[in-house]
Enzyme design. Sequence first.
Site, PDB file in Angstrom:
ATOM      1  N   VAL A  10       8.083  -4.894  31.876  1.00  0.00           N
ATOM      2  CA  VAL A  10       7.240  -5.132  30.687  1.00  0.00           C
ATOM      3  C   VAL A  10       6.390  -3.910  30.343  1.00  0.00           C
ATOM      4  CG1 VAL A  10       7.007  -7.637  30.627  1.00  0.00           C
ATOM      5  CG2 VAL A  10       5.621  -6.335  32.224  1.00  0.00           C
ATOM      6  N   LYS A  11       6.253  -3.002  31.286  1.00  0.00           N
ATOM      7  CA  LYS A  11       5.495  -1.744  31.071  1.00  0.00           C
ATOM      8  C   LYS A  11       4.167  -1.994  30.392  1.00  0.00           C
ATOM      9  CE  LYS A  11       9.667   1.094  30.888  1.00  0.00           C
ATOM     10  NZ  LYS A  11      10.696   0.030  30.746  1.00  0.00           N
TER      11      LYS A  11
END
EC number: 4.1.1.23
Length: 284
Positions: free
Chosen positions: A101-102
């Site tokens: 998901v960074k």
Amino acid sequence: MTAGTGRVPFGARLVSAVAERGALCVGIDPHPGLLEAWGLPVDAGGLERFALTAVEALAGTVAVLKPQSAFFEAHGSRGVAVLERVIAESRQAGALVLLDVKRGDIGSTMSAYANAYLADSSPLAADAVTLSPFLGFGSLEPALALAERTGRGVFVLARTSNPEGPQVQTATLADGGRSVAQAMADEAAARNAGADPLGSVGLVVGATVGRTGLDFSQVNGPFLAPGIGAQGATAQDLRTVFGDRLAHVLPATSRDVLRHGPGVAEVRSAALRAVESIAASLAV
Ligand SMILES: O=c1ccn([C@@H]2O[C@H](COP(=O)(O)O)[C@@H](O)[C@H]2O)c(=O)[nH]1
């Protein structure tokens, strides 16, 4: 709600999973082009068939599955519901789930992201998540703290596999000569100090980046190495990038395995071939 972690730290669970199943993380990236290649419609129904087929093929076989959140979010709430199933069913079948998901934000918002992905009560809770430290490593504290409390892990971007990464990641810090990427490695090292067999704060370092001069010797955590296959890196490149840290590297590939679908057996065989070829390269 997802199943918990038994509070066994992620680093220890990763070491066991890799010992049992081999060092490989396969990404579940439902690209529209892959859905089409599998003969599926590019909609939430197609996404569901694709993602659950990948889970059926891989979750009982590979150590880590890495769903790429963006491709699920693109289908709105139905896509996120599919992501919840992917996480739950993969974990149930024995794979660790690293949700790509960074995320990275100011601390107060980071707390909400932490609750979304790292709290036992969340339907999106994974075993680990990817985090972006470019608002400052310290801004990730709520996620680092919750991951530690719940036995989960994080992988912090350090030297990403894309060609644009060096613009930021090789820049020199004002505090005296270290690169941004080295600072991330040093921060991870501080968090992982003393952890046995391995800390739970990992780094993302692309298999594509070549020789970097970075000092990973004190990190004592896992390295996620994306970029194998579709981005042009091979298992042989890992030795150049990671030197004597190879034992802690988790090579990652997505499209290069998924392109073998839609057959469950074909996708599974492609993953098993990748495990073997990586093991052979790392052993030489
Ligand atoms: O540095 C990075 C960090 C993350 N990724 C992600 O990994 C997969 C790669 O997919 P392939 O099909 O194997 O190219 C994708 O989800 C990226 O967002 C990365 O490539 N590099």
